[in-house]
Design a protein around this motif. Structure first.
Motif, PDB file in Angstrom:
ATOM      1  N   VAL A  29       0.809  -1.221   0.000  1.00  0.00           N
ATOM      2  CA  VAL A  29       0.000   0.000   0.000  1.00  0.00           C
ATOM      3  C   VAL A  29       0.844   1.274   0.000  1.00  0.00           C
ATOM      4  N   GLY A  30       2.156   1.139   0.070  1.00  0.00           N
ATOM      5  CA  GLY A  30       3.028   2.303   0.004  1.00  0.00           C
ATOM      6  C   GLY A  30       3.036   3.144   1.263  1.00  0.00           C
ATOM      7  N   LEU A  31       2.895   2.492   2.414  1.00  0.00           N
ATOM      8  CA  LEU A  31       2.943   3.184   3.693  1.00  0.00           C
ATOM      9  C   LEU A  31       4.071   2.623   4.531  1.00  0.00           C
ATOM     10  N   GLY A  32       4.387   3.316   5.605  1.00  0.00           N
ATOM     11  CA  GLY A  32       5.368   2.810   6.553  1.00  0.00           C
ATOM     12  C   GLY A  32       4.747   1.750   7.454  1.00  0.00           C
ATOM     13  N   VAL A  33       5.589   0.915   8.020  1.00  0.00           N
ATOM     14  CA  VAL A  33       5.116  -0.148   8.908  1.00  0.00           C
ATOM     15  C   VAL A  33       4.379   0.441  10.109  1.00  0.00           C
ATOM     16  N   ASP A  34       4.863   1.562  10.626  1.00  0.00           N
ATOM     17  CA  ASP A  34       4.198   2.183  11.783  1.00  0.00           C
ATOM     18  C   ASP A  34       2.776   2.602  11.449  1.00  0.00           C
ATOM     19  N   ARG A  35       2.575   3.132  10.247  1.00  0.00           N
ATOM     20  CA  ARG A  35       1.226   3.566   9.846  1.00  0.00           C
ATOM     21  C   ARG A  35       0.308   2.354   9.691  1.00  0.00           C
ATOM     22  N   VAL A  36       0.826   1.265   9.123  1.00  0.00           N
ATOM     23  CA  VAL A  36       0.029   0.036   8.986  1.00  0.00           C
ATOM     24  C   VAL A  36      -0.334  -0.490  10.367  1.00  0.00           C
ATOM     25  N   ARG A  37       0.608  -0.492  11.277  1.00  0.00           N
ATOM     26  CA  ARG A  37       0.349  -0.947  12.646  1.00  0.00           C
ATOM     27  C   ARG A  37      -0.740  -0.083  13.291  1.00  0.00           C
ATOM     28  N   GLU A  38      -0.650   1.226  13.109  1.00  0.00           N
ATOM     29  CA  GLU A  38      -1.629   2.155  13.679  1.00  0.00           C
ATOM     30  C   GLU A  38      -3.041   1.854  13.168  1.00  0.00           C
ATOM     31  N   TRP A  39      -3.172   1.660  11.848  1.00  0.00           N
ATOM     32  CA  TRP A  39      -4.494   1.377  11.281  1.00  0.00           C
ATOM     33  C   TRP A  39      -4.999   0.001  11.697  1.00  0.00           C
ATOM     34  N   ARG A  40      -4.120  -0.996  11.777  1.00  0.00           N
ATOM     35  CA  ARG A  40      -4.557  -2.332  12.222  1.00  0.00           C
ATOM     36  C   ARG A  40      -5.069  -2.279  13.653  1.00  0.00           C
ATOM     37  N   MET A  41      -4.354  -1.563  14.515  1.00  0.00           N
ATOM     38  CA  MET A  41      -4.777  -1.464  15.918  1.00  0.00           C
ATOM     39  C   MET A  41      -6.109  -0.705  16.018  1.00  0.00           C
ATOM     40  N   ARG A  42      -6.282   0.320  15.195  1.00  0.00           N
ATOM     41  CA  ARG A  42      -7.552   1.046  15.202  1.00  0.00           C
ATOM     42  C   ARG A  42      -8.680   0.119  14.763  1.00  0.00           C
ATOM     43  N   TRP A  43      -8.447  -0.641  13.688  1.00  0.00           N
ATOM     44  CA  TRP A  43      -9.466  -1.565  13.168  1.00  0.00           C
ATOM     45  C   TRP A  43      -9.822  -2.612  14.229  1.00  0.00           C
ATOM     46  N   ILE A  44      -8.817  -3.194  14.858  1.00  0.00           N
ATOM     47  CA  ILE A  44      -9.045  -4.208  15.901  1.00  0.00           C
ATOM     48  C   ILE A  44      -9.843  -3.606  17.058  1.00  0.00           C
ATOM     49  N   GLY A  45      -9.511  -2.378  17.438  1.00  0.00           N
ATOM     50  CA  GLY A  45     -10.212  -1.712  18.536  1.00  0.00           C
ATOM     51  C   GLY A  45     -11.669  -1.431  18.239  1.00  0.00           C
ATOM     52  N   LEU A  46     -12.017  -1.351  16.956  1.00  0.00           N
ATOM     53  CA  LEU A  46     -13.404  -1.043  16.576  1.00  0.00           C
ATOM     54  C   LEU A  46     -14.221  -2.288  16.259  1.00  0.00           C
ATOM     55  N   GLN A  47     -13.635  -3.474  16.376  1.00  0.00           N
ATOM     56  CA  GLN A  47     -14.356  -4.697  16.028  1.00  0.00           C
ATOM     57  C   GLN A  47     -15.557  -4.976  16.914  1.00  0.00           C
ATOM     58  N   ALA A  48     -15.559  -4.445  18.130  1.00  0.00           N
ATOM     59  CA  ALA A  48     -16.684  -4.690  19.042  1.00  0.00           C
ATOM     60  C   ALA A  48     -17.971  -4.044  18.527  1.00  0.00           C
ATOM     61  N   ALA A  49     -17.842  -2.951  17.773  1.00  0.00           N
ATOM     62  CA  ALA A  49     -19.025  -2.272  17.224  1.00  0.00           C
ATOM     63  C   ALA A  49     -19.452  -2.973  15.942  1.00  0.00           C
ATOM     64  N   SER A  50     -20.760  -3.169  15.792  1.00  0.00           N
ATOM     65  CA  SER A  50     -21.262  -3.815  14.578  1.00  0.00           C
ATOM     66  C   SER A  50     -21.166  -2.839  13.403  1.00  0.00           C
ATOM     67  N   LEU A  51     -21.221  -3.388  12.193  1.00  0.00           N
ATOM     68  CA  LEU A  51     -21.157  -2.544  10.999  1.00  0.00           C
ATOM     69  C   LEU A  51     -22.359  -1.617  10.884  1.00  0.00           C
ATOM     70  N   SER A  52     -23.493  -2.004  11.452  1.00  0.00           N
ATOM     71  CA  SER A  52     -24.657  -1.112  11.422  1.00  0.00           C
ATOM     72  C   SER A  52     -24.456   0.078  12.373  1.00  0.00           C
ATOM     73  N   GLU A  53     -23.732  -0.148  13.468  1.00  0.00           N
ATOM     74  CA  GLU A  53     -23.449   0.934  14.411  1.00  0.00           C
ATOM     75  C   GLU A  53     -22.329   1.847  13.899  1.00  0.00           C
ATOM     76  N   LEU A  54     -21.348   1.245  13.280  1.00  0.00           N
ATOM     77  CA  LEU A  54     -20.181   1.990  12.808  1.00  0.00           C
ATOM     78  C   LEU A  54     -19.779   1.454  11.439  1.00  0.00           C
ATOM     79  N   PRO A  55     -20.287   2.066  10.355  1.00  0.00           N
ATOM     80  CA  PRO A  55     -19.995   1.583   9.003  1.00  0.00           C
ATOM     81  C   PRO A  55     -18.511   1.661   8.666  1.00  0.00           C
ATOM     82  N   VAL A  56     -18.109   0.908   7.662  1.00  0.00           N
ATOM     83  CA  VAL A  56     -16.710   0.840   7.242  1.00  0.00           C
ATOM     84  C   VAL A  56     -16.153   2.225   6.942  1.00  0.00           C
TER      85      VAL A  56
END
Length: 119
Positions: free
Chosen positions: A17-44
């Motif tokens: 994706v042309g990003l740094g590893v730190d940025r990928v880590r940041e987005w993965r952690m954000r995504w993991i942190g939001l998994q508790a919310a359903s897609l209807s509550e918090l769309p993609v």
């Protein structure tokens, strides 16, 4: 490209994706942190939208940046120069009324960023 869901590591995803590893880590952690919310509550779209940033919001619109980049891609006609410098860009965008005031350094950064995002 599913990335982590396919078992890819942060380094491989970062290269793809042309990003740094730190940025990928940041987005993965954000995504993991939001998994508790359903897609209807918090769309993609909301999950992937950038978080608010500290500091004053930009006063220069995307349209103004596009106008600056388009101008900088033109051959200087009314000026006795062979290429655009930060000072020349700032002076010309102010003269054309694209932006009321901008420093040469900021004008140069915005044009450089705008041009590199087009490629």
């Amino acid at each position: 490209m599913l990335g982590a869901a396919e078992g890819k590591g942060k380094s491989e995803i970062a290269r793809e994706v042309g990003l740094g590893v730190d940025r990928v880590r940041e987005w993965r952690m954000r995504w993991i942190g939001l998994q508790a919310a359903s897609l209807s509550e918090l769309p993609v779209e909301e999950r992937l939208s950038d978080l608010p940033r500290a500091g004053r919001p930009s006063e220069i619109s995307a349209e103004q940046i596009c106008q600056m980049v388009a101008m900088a891609c033109e051959q200087p006609k009314e000026r006795p120069i062979s290429h655009w410098t930060g000072r020349e860009i700032a002076d010309e965008v102010e003269r054309r009324g694209i932006i009321k005031h901008i420093s040469p350094r900021h004008a140069s950064r915005l044009v450089k960023k705008g041009i590199s995002s087009r490629t």
